[in-house]
Design an enzyme around this catalytic site. Structure first.
Site, mmCIF file in Angstrom:
data_model
loop_
_atom_site.group_PDB
_atom_site.id
_atom_site.type_symbol
_atom_site.label_atom_id
_atom_site.label_comp_id
_atom_site.label_asym_id
_atom_site.label_seq_id
_atom_site.Cartn_x
_atom_site.Cartn_y
_atom_site.Cartn_z
ATOM 1 N N LYS A 12 0.842 -1.211 0.000
ATOM 2 C CA LYS A 12 0.000 0.000 0.000
ATOM 3 C C LYS A 12 0.867 1.247 0.000
ATOM 4 O O LYS A 12 2.051 1.211 0.378
ATOM 5 C CB LYS A 12 -0.945 0.028 1.203
ATOM 6 C CG LYS A 12 -0.282 0.020 2.586
ATOM 7 C CD LYS A 12 0.172 1.383 3.087
ATOM 8 C CE LYS A 12 0.897 1.304 4.428
ATOM 9 N NZ LYS A 12 1.801 2.434 4.677
ATOM 10 N N ASP A 141 -2.296 -2.141 11.179
ATOM 11 C CA ASP A 141 -2.446 -2.019 9.723
ATOM 12 C C ASP A 141 -3.188 -3.164 9.033
ATOM 13 O O ASP A 141 -3.785 -2.963 7.982
ATOM 14 C CB ASP A 141 -1.063 -1.884 9.053
ATOM 15 C CG ASP A 141 -0.470 -0.500 9.244
ATOM 16 O OD1 ASP A 141 -1.224 0.416 9.637
ATOM 17 O OD2 ASP A 141 0.735 -0.335 8.996
#
Ligand code: C5P
Length: 300
Positions: A12, A141
């Site tokens: 990401k 996360d």
């Protein structure tokens, strides 16, 4: 249900990353728009009596020799096995393609991918929300990666609001050599003083733009950790400054030390890649991925 499945675990980048304040529990309250990209690990899950993790591929590097219990994918499998009554095993093979400890979320993404894959392989039928909750027990996360695509995260990272897939220019990612990486997230958070805290408006602005179908533009992006790269990650600061001096607009990935540049003009990719290489970073052209492609699970 059993058999084998293959899942991808995308890296990401952060379109925005804001810290609102430090919380009484020691974590920082975040507002961030995250985006999966087409750089990814590939994970194969096979039936086995016990849970084990095997790492292969070009980015194993510093992970080689680390105890399996420290691997987030292992912890995710254990958490899901326990939730479903315990005693289930799986052989997890991770083809590491995402640079480790680079701010790209690779380990967290592996954990979420294992949850998505085992949910299918073990026929558990858990909702995304349940998997995200379990992912939150593994780290801050992983919940985002249960959803993938473009999403707004808040809390310490565990609250995920899926957003429309971003329309974005191609991305040139720059990662430092392995010896300049290392687990540094906690230190980066600790380096932020209250003067770095914001209200979250930049993030809400990007959410609005996405809802309206507007493309991602440099001016609307912000990452709070760029305030402390000069003191904490000098190599990254030097490279980003050099690119700024040439008119580029680099953005830090998460807590660094990788960064990315959006590029659009024809012919700019080669010149920019060359410059990034000169600055001691590895350039990689990549793209934002959709939620659908980021979370595909394939039976083998
Ligand atoms: O949750 P996770 O283990 O990934 O976080 C690693 C460290 O990063 C935490 O121990 C904490 O020091 C810091 N952190 C934080 N605020 C967050 C997320 C992480 O201060 N929202």
């Amino acid at each position: 249900m059993s058999g084998s499945v293959r899942v991808i675990a995308p890296a990401k980048i952060n379109w925005t990353l804001e810290v609102l304040h430090k919380r009484p529990d020691g974590y920082h309250e975040l507002r961030s728009v995250l985006q999966t990209i087409d750089l990814r690990d590939v994970i194969t899950l096979r039936d086995a009596a016990e849970i084990s993790v095997e790492l292969v591929g070009p980015e194993v590097g510093a992970l080689a020799g680390a105890p399996p219990e420290s691997n987030l994918a292992y912890r995710a499998a254990l958490a899901l096995s326990r939730r479903s009554g315990g005693g289930r095993g799986v052989r997890i093979t991770i083809d590491k393609r995402v640079p480790v400890a680079a701010g790209l979320g690779g380990g967290s993404s592996d954990a979420a991918a294992v949850l998505r894959g085992l949910n299918r392989m073990w026929g558990l039928g858990e909702s995304r929300e349940n998997l995200a909750e379990l992912a939150g027990e593994v780290g801050s996360d992983p919940p985002f990666f249960v959803f993938g695509g473009t999403a707004l995260i808040s809390g310490r990272g565990e609250q995920v609001e899926p957003l429309p897939d971003a329309v974005a220019p191609p991305i040139l990612l720059a990662t430092p050599p392995q010896d300049e990486r290392g687990e540094k997230t906690a230190a980066m958070f600790a380096a932020l003083g209250p003067d770095a805290y914001t209200a979250g408006d930049v993030t809400l602005g990007v959410r609005e733009a996405l809802a309206a179908g507007r493309a991602i533009v440099d001016d609307e992006l912000q990452n709070v950790f760029e305030r402390v790269t000069a003191s904490m990650q000098p190599q990254t600061e030097i490279a980003m400054e050099a690119l700024r001096a040439q008119g580029y607009v680099p953005h830090l990935c998460g807590a660094g030390p990788s960064f990315f540049v959006l590029f659009s003009g024809a012919g700019t990719e080669e010149a920019l890649s060359e410059r990034i290489r000169e600055l001691g970073f590895e350039p990689r052209a990549t793209r934002a991925t959709t939620r659908r492609s980021a979370t595909a699970v394939r039976s083998l």
